[in-house]
Design a protein around this motif. Sequence first.
Motif, short mmCIF file in Angstrom:
data_model
loop_
_atom_site.label_atom_id
_atom_site.label_comp_id
_atom_site.label_asym_id
_atom_site.label_seq_id
_atom_site.Cartn_x
_atom_site.Cartn_y
_atom_site.Cartn_z
N LEU A 183 -5.91 -2.96 -13.64
CA LEU A 183 -6.80 -3.85 -14.25
C LEU A 183 -8.14 -3.61 -13.37
O LEU A 183 -9.78 -4.97 -13.43
N GLY A 184 -8.28 -2.66 -11.89
CA GLY A 184 -8.91 -3.03 -10.83
C GLY A 184 -9.07 -4.47 -10.04
O GLY A 184 -10.35 -4.73 -9.66
N ARG A 185 -8.34 -4.96 -9.64
CA ARG A 185 -8.29 -6.59 -9.60
C ARG A 185 -8.81 -5.52 -8.07
O ARG A 185 -8.41 -4.41 -6.99
N GLN A 186 -8.60 -6.05 -6.84
CA GLN A 186 -9.09 -6.34 -5.63
C GLN A 186 -7.56 -6.36 -4.84
O GLN A 186 -7.34 -7.19 -5.59
N HIS A 187 -7.41 -6.03 -3.54
CA HIS A 187 -6.12 -5.92 -3.25
C HIS A 187 -5.68 -7.74 -2.54
O HIS A 187 -7.27 -7.85 -2.23
N ASP A 188 -4.98 -8.11 -2.66
CA ASP A 188 -4.49 -9.15 -2.39
C ASP A 188 -3.41 -8.69 -1.06
O ASP A 188 -2.69 -7.87 -1.04
N THR A 189 -2.87 -9.60 -0.32
CA THR A 189 -1.50 -9.72 0.50
C THR A 189 0.34 -9.08 -0.64
O THR A 189 0.49 -8.90 0.74
N HIS A 190 -0.25 -9.44 -2.19
CA HIS A 190 1.05 -8.77 -2.50
C HIS A 190 0.62 -7.19 -2.67
O HIS A 190 1.73 -6.98 -2.39
N ASP A 191 -0.28 -7.56 -2.92
CA ASP A 191 -0.92 -5.74 -2.96
C ASP A 191 -0.10 -4.96 -1.55
O ASP A 191 0.14 -3.54 -1.62
N ASN A 192 -1.06 -5.49 -0.43
CA ASN A 192 -1.00 -4.83 0.78
C ASN A 192 0.96 -4.71 1.19
O ASN A 192 1.23 -3.93 1.87
N LEU A 193 1.64 -5.66 0.36
CA LEU A 193 2.97 -5.27 0.86
C LEU A 193 3.61 -4.48 0.07
O LEU A 193 3.98 -3.89 0.74
N ALA A 194 3.20 -4.44 -1.05
CA ALA A 194 4.12 -3.19 -2.00
C ALA A 194 3.35 -1.65 -1.32
O ALA A 194 4.18 -0.74 -2.10
N GLU A 195 2.25 -1.64 -0.58
CA GLU A 195 1.91 -0.50 -0.05
C GLU A 195 3.01 -0.14 1.51
O GLU A 195 2.99 0.76 1.04
N ARG A 196 3.18 -1.64 1.99
CA ARG A 196 3.45 -0.89 2.63
C ARG A 196 4.82 -0.54 3.00
O ARG A 196 6.11 0.39 3.81
N LEU A 197 5.48 -1.33 2.15
CA LEU A 197 7.07 -0.69 1.38
C LEU A 197 7.13 0.63 0.71
O LEU A 197 8.14 1.33 0.60
N GLU A 198 6.28 0.85 -0.50
CA GLU A 198 5.81 2.26 -0.39
C GLU A 198 6.13 3.28 0.50
O GLU A 198 6.81 4.00 0.17
N THR A 199 5.54 3.52 1.41
CA THR A 199 5.50 3.89 2.57
C THR A 199 6.20 3.76 3.37
O THR A 199 6.77 5.28 3.27
N ARG A 200 6.87 3.09 3.44
CA ARG A 200 8.17 3.51 4.09
C ARG A 200 9.53 3.98 3.48
O ARG A 200 9.84 4.29 4.53
N LEU A 201 9.51 3.57 2.18
CA LEU A 201 10.32 3.79 1.22
C LEU A 201 9.70 5.80 0.87
O LEU A 201 10.87 6.82 1.28
#
Length: 328
Positions: A183-201
């Motif tokens: 949808l072209g949204r800017q990152h928020d805190t939830h997006d940042n957490l998603a990326e951290r968890l995806e990296t750990r996975l």
Amino acid sequence: MSLKADLTSADLNEIRQSALGAADPLGVAADLADAARDGRLADPQDAGLALTLAAEIAESRSKLDAALRYVDGALEAYGKRDDSPAAGARALRARILFRAGRGDEAFAEIEPLRPLLTQYPDAPAYITAALAVGNRGREAETWLTEAVQEVLAERGATEPADADDAGVLFFLLQQRHRLRHALGRQHDTHDNLAERLETRLANASARAATAPAEDLVFWPRPEFDRLAKQTEVYGATWDEHRARLERELVRLAGTGRADLAVFPGSVDALTRQAGVGGDPVTGENRSAYATTLATGAARIPWPPERNGSCWCGSGLKYKKCCLPRSRS
């Protein structure tokens, strides 16, 4: 075309991965529906799964009337079940209705599934997919955001250590992150957490791909009976031991792992691994022994042919022995 008799859930998963590349995918869909109708499934409770798959194939070829007929059959087969497969079929029905231009009916189908976002790991994907087809991306984002906030509030302020620790929250964050990117949204805190968890996975998956799996050590019946006198860590019974192995092999195959095998163990070799006076069944020794087996030549390839001898050495055909154990 005609599918073989006694289709198992593992067979249905294989068909799911290959059907769209078949010469006649709509023929595959029709055959799946016939198999469910004619009782050609190893487990009659897989009828809903077979018909849902048929509906997905028909939908992919824009045969929406057939897709709707198949998914209605799936929901009839599921009856009063309220688990994730049944909910997934209802979401599929909503998606088909959206494609058919019946938006109001589709939304009425999908809206009652909203509470399931916090209950089933796969619910965020199939609910979002249906809403996206109906150009309801904003509703999907709102639903996912509120679901994330609900789960975070229940967890408290502690950030999950990894995807396993996060549980259903990980799938909510992941789906929300992907939707917001589309949808072209800017990152928020939830997006940042998603990326951290995806990296750990991703890091954990990379480690698991190269590490020997203790769960793939196989104890033939005489060895298991000897080992069971010392520990039940590999299963309380030989049947349970084989079922655990079969489920793990099916799981690994589902992640894309190839060249799978089990490694036959020996109680005498496990004892020698521990050394004089050592305890052979400690976690450290068992892990070291699994590493030794994984680097050796002794291995039993998996899976065998359905009509071939089972990998466990029982002398029975695979389809009559350990193949059904993946569902036990």
